[in-house]
Design a protein around this motif. Structure first.
Motif, PDB file in Angstrom:
ATOM      1  N   GLU A  85      65.852 -46.079 -30.933  1.00 55.53           N
ATOM      2  CA  GLU A  85      64.408 -45.992 -30.820  1.00 55.53           C
ATOM      3  C   GLU A  85      63.846 -47.307 -30.313  1.00 55.53           C
ATOM      4  O   GLU A  85      64.385 -48.376 -30.583  1.00 55.53           O
ATOM      5  N   LEU A  86      62.775 -47.176 -29.569  1.00 48.85           N
ATOM      6  CA  LEU A  86      62.118 -48.359 -29.033  1.00 48.85           C
ATOM      7  C   LEU A  86      60.619 -48.225 -29.235  1.00 48.85           C
ATOM      8  O   LEU A  86      60.063 -47.142 -29.085  1.00 48.85           O
ATOM      9  N   LEU A 109      56.358 -45.192 -30.953  1.00 48.78           N
ATOM     10  CA  LEU A 109      57.814 -45.276 -31.030  1.00 48.78           C
ATOM     11  C   LEU A 109      58.419 -44.156 -30.193  1.00 48.78           C
ATOM     12  O   LEU A 109      57.995 -43.008 -30.273  1.00 48.78           O
ATOM     13  N   ARG A 118      57.388 -49.283 -27.502  1.00 48.25           N
ATOM     14  CA  ARG A 118      56.966 -49.817 -26.199  1.00 48.25           C
ATOM     15  C   ARG A 118      55.644 -49.191 -25.803  1.00 48.25           C
ATOM     16  O   ARG A 118      55.250 -48.175 -26.358  1.00 48.25           O
ATOM     17  N   ARG A 133      64.760 -41.091 -22.134  1.00 45.33           N
ATOM     18  CA  ARG A 133      63.945 -40.748 -23.278  1.00 45.33           C
ATOM     19  C   ARG A 133      64.224 -39.316 -23.731  1.00 45.33           C
ATOM     20  O   ARG A 133      64.362 -38.415 -22.924  1.00 45.33           O
ATOM     21  N   PRO A 161      71.634 -50.147 -26.177  1.00 43.48           N
ATOM     22  CA  PRO A 161      72.049 -51.354 -26.897  1.00 43.48           C
ATOM     23  C   PRO A 161      73.555 -51.447 -27.065  1.00 43.48           C
ATOM     24  O   PRO A 161      74.086 -52.498 -27.392  1.00 43.48           O
ATOM     25  N   GLU A 197      62.152 -42.293 -28.658  1.00 50.72           N
ATOM     26  CA  GLU A 197      63.579 -42.141 -28.905  1.00 50.72           C
ATOM     27  C   GLU A 197      64.294 -41.983 -27.570  1.00 50.72           C
ATOM     28  O   GLU A 197      63.830 -41.265 -26.680  1.00 50.72           O
ATOM     29  N   TYR A 198      65.433 -42.658 -27.459  1.00 49.12           N
ATOM     30  CA  TYR A 198      66.206 -42.614 -26.220  1.00 49.12           C
ATOM     31  C   TYR A 198      67.642 -42.229 -26.537  1.00 49.12           C
ATOM     32  O   TYR A 198      68.152 -42.519 -27.619  1.00 49.12           O
ATOM     33  N   ALA A 210      65.524 -46.873 -20.593  1.00 47.65           N
ATOM     34  CA  ALA A 210      65.718 -48.008 -21.492  1.00 47.65           C
ATOM     35  C   ALA A 210      67.194 -48.379 -21.504  1.00 47.65           C
ATOM     36  O   ALA A 210      68.055 -47.543 -21.284  1.00 47.65           O
TER      37      ALA A 210
END
Ligand SMILES: [Zn+2]
Length: 76
Positions: free
Chosen positions: A16-17, A3, A19, A39, A31, A5-6, A28
Motif C-alpha cells: 500500500e502507498l 491510501l 500518495r 494499482r 518494494p 493498494e498495488y 508504483a
C-alpha cells in the motif's frame, strides 16, 4: 492523502502507498523486486458488492460508493 493498494505482476507482492490522488493510477515501484506494480482496487474502491450480492452498476455516477464524483475512492 488517500491510501492505494498495488500489486506487483512480477513477484505478486501487494503493498500500500499513500500518495496524492493525482498519482493514484501511476505505476508504483515494487518494494520487493523494484518492478512496476499496478494499482489494484481495494474493498473501498468504486465497484463493490452490495448486500444483495449484486455488483454496483456501471454508468451514471462514476463512483458507486459515494454517489458523487469527489470522494477519495473515486478513480478520477
Ligand atoms: Zn515485485
Amino acid at each position: 492523502m488517500p491510501l492505494y493498494e498495488y500489486a506487483c505482476p512480477s513477484c505478486e507482492v501487494k503493498f500500500e502507498l499513500i500518495r496524492p490522488l493525482s498519482q493514484a493510477t501511476e505505476a508504483a515501484e515494487c518494494p520487493s523486486c523494484l518492478h512496476n506494480a499496478e494499482r489494484v482496487l481495494s474493498t473501498f474502491a468504486c465497484f463493490t458488492v452490495d448486500e444483495s450480492g449484486l455488483s454496483a452498476p456501471l454508468g451514471g455516477s462514476p463512483c458507486a460508493s459515494c454517489g458523487a464524483d469527489s470522494c477519495d475512492t473515486c478513480d478520477l
